[in-house]
Design a protein around this motif. Structure first.
Motif, PDB file in Angstrom:
ATOM      1  N   GLU A  47     123.685  42.433 -12.093  1.00 52.61           N
ATOM      2  CA  GLU A  47     123.960  43.421 -13.141  1.00 52.61           C
ATOM      3  C   GLU A  47     123.031  43.236 -14.336  1.00 52.61           C
ATOM      4  N   ILE A  48     122.875  44.322 -15.074  1.00 57.35           N
ATOM      5  CA  ILE A  48     122.175  44.316 -16.359  1.00 57.35           C
ATOM      6  C   ILE A  48     123.065  45.056 -17.357  1.00 57.35           C
ATOM      7  N   GLU A  49     123.280  44.438 -18.508  1.00 57.81           N
ATOM      8  CA  GLU A  49     124.106  45.046 -19.551  1.00 57.81           C
ATOM      9  C   GLU A  49     125.450  45.511 -18.988  1.00 57.81           C
ATOM     10  N   LYS A  50     126.011  44.664 -18.124  1.00 58.43           N
ATOM     11  CA  LYS A  50     127.329  44.878 -17.503  1.00 58.43           C
ATOM     12  C   LYS A  50     127.352  46.058 -16.527  1.00 58.43           C
ATOM     13  N   LEU A  67     116.545  52.303 -12.037  1.00 61.76           N
ATOM     14  CA  LEU A  67     115.172  51.796 -12.033  1.00 61.76           C
ATOM     15  C   LEU A  67     114.436  52.227 -13.300  1.00 61.76           C
ATOM     16  N   TYR A  68     114.536  53.512 -13.625  1.00 60.40           N
ATOM     17  CA  TYR A  68     113.853  54.031 -14.803  1.00 60.40           C
ATOM     18  C   TYR A  68     114.461  53.490 -16.100  1.00 60.40           C
ATOM     19  N   ASN A  69     115.791  53.412 -16.147  1.00 66.44           N
ATOM     20  CA  ASN A  69     116.453  52.986 -17.376  1.00 66.44           C
ATOM     21  C   ASN A  69     116.175  51.531 -17.718  1.00 66.44           C
ATOM     22  N   TYR A  70     116.079  50.679 -16.694  1.00 65.89           N
ATOM     23  CA  TYR A  70     115.952  49.247 -16.961  1.00 65.89           C
ATOM     24  C   TYR A  70     114.548  48.689 -16.757  1.00 65.89           C
ATOM     25  N   LEU A  71     113.732  49.391 -15.956  1.00 65.54           N
ATOM     26  CA  LEU A  71     112.370  48.901 -15.719  1.00 65.54           C
ATOM     27  C   LEU A  71     111.298  49.855 -16.213  1.00 65.54           C
ATOM     28  N   GLY A  72     111.638  51.152 -16.358  1.00 65.09           N
ATOM     29  CA  GLY A  72     110.686  52.110 -16.891  1.00 65.09           C
ATOM     30  C   GLY A  72     110.162  53.088 -15.853  1.00 65.09           C
ATOM     31  N   ARG A  73     109.676  54.222 -16.328  1.00 66.95           N
ATOM     32  CA  ARG A  73     109.126  55.239 -15.431  1.00 66.95           C
ATOM     33  C   ARG A  73     107.703  54.917 -15.003  1.00 66.95           C
ATOM     34  N   ASP A  74     106.915  54.414 -15.928  1.00 68.37           N
ATOM     35  CA  ASP A  74     105.510  54.149 -15.640  1.00 68.37           C
ATOM     36  C   ASP A  74     105.370  52.933 -14.724  1.00 68.37           C
ATOM     37  N   MET A  75     104.702  53.144 -13.588  1.00 72.94           N
ATOM     38  CA  MET A  75     104.628  52.123 -12.541  1.00 72.94           C
ATOM     39  C   MET A  75     103.983  50.826 -13.016  1.00 72.94           C
TER      40      MET A  75
END
Length: 326
Positions: A202-205, A270-278
């Motif tokens: 989990e991330i941020e619960k 994926l986008y919220n926690y790691l980002g859209r830009d590859m």
């Protein structure tokens, strides 16, 4: 060689592109032994009696537009027996036997999406079709079958293997290592697309769903996570590689272009926690989290090279030789 009487054999007696020849066998599927597809094994000339098994997952070209399983398998076989893969060049001195599973992809007519076996996507890991069920475990059963064949020729392989993948199969290599860290000693994955499965729940619960995290994979125990963190891992990307499998239909949506790769809710995580830009976001954030979790992983960005594993030939060769020297 004994033990391969049921297999197709192809001899590579001469040298190809400055790397040694050897024997290539296509071994038949054995449902009773737990694998439903053929596999290839390349046995280099001059192989050591005590060695390590190298597993390379196939990733047939998207240009092959067919859902016919036999056509896919034969296409993969033709690619491997062409002896042009970078893996042969990297393995020229280390001379590991190479296991190459001839595993196709499957089209799901109900959900109208591809089951991306070569990436071990969620729809592949949870596939209920008996033929395609748990491709990762089928490969382990192939390993056991091959081990028996090699032992008959006084070739013994270590209990832990080397897993190598590029592009789609880079994700497979990473995910296979997470699922089975007890049998992997080195994981090499290139063109990772800024996305490795995070070894956290989990991330941020918020529960992280596979393939973003492992919040819904009960078999990945705390013990496996600890073992995964100890496995030596090498992940790389070229700075000018713009091939991104994890893209949405628009720059603002969470709808994946290919639902066989990742689902909408997973893409949102994926986008919220790691980002859209590859490269500028996901690659660096993944590296950061792996470092925070103290995973034994090296991340490398090459200044050029595009979507090709050839940029990493020297580094991969050096990693193989380090294993030989142990």
């Amino acid at each position: 060689m004994v033990g391969f009487e049921d297999s197709q054999k192809r001899i590579f007696a001469e040298k190809y592109n400055n790397h040694t020849g050897g024997l290539l066998y296509r071994c038949p599927a054995k449902v009773d032994k737990g694998f439903n597809f053929d596999y290839c094994v390349f046995i280099p000339n001059g192989i050591n009696a005590q060695t390590s098994l190298l597993i390379q997952i196939p990733n047939y070209s998207a240009s092959l537009k067919t859902t016919n399983i036999e056509e896919q398998i034969n296409y993969e076989y033709e690619i491997f027996k062409g002896f042009k893969s970078h893996i042969h060049l990297c393995n020229n001195i280390s001379k590991f036997p190479i296991l190459y599973p001839l595993i196709p992809r499957k089209w799901d007519n109900v959900k109208k999406e591809e089951i991306f076996t070569h990436m071990l996507s969620s729809n592949a890991l949870f596939c209920t079709d008996e033929q395609f069920s748990r491709i990762d475990i089928q490969i382990i059963n192939m390993m056991d079958d091959l081990k028996e064949r090699l032992e008959k020729n006084n070739i013994n392989i270590d209990s832990k293997v080397i897993v190598e993948g590029f592009s789609a199969t880079a994700k497979f290599a990473n995910r296979f290592t997470l699922l089975h860290p007890e049998i992997v000693k080195l994981c090499i994955a290139g063109a990772i697309g800024g996305c490795l499965t995070l070894p956290i729940r989990e991330i941020e619960k918020e529960n992280l769903i596979y393939p973003v995290g492992i919040g819904n994979i009960k078999e990945i125990t705390d013990k496996k996570i600890k073992e995964f963190k100890n496995v030596k891992q090498f992940y790389y990307q070229s700075i000018d590689d713009n091939i991104d499998a994890f893209i949405s239909t628009t720059k603002t949506s969470y709808v994946p272009c290919n639902p066989g790769v990742i689902k909408k809710d997973d893409l949102k995580q994926l986008y919220n926690y790691l980002g859209r830009d590859m490269l500028n976001e996901r690659f660096h954030n993944t590296k950061k989290i792996y470092a925070q979790e103290k995973v034994n992983a090296t991340f490398k960005i090459y200044p050029s090279g595009g979507h090709s594993p050839l940029v990493a030939v020297e580094d991969i060769t050096a990693l193989f030789l380090q294993e030989v020297a142990k």
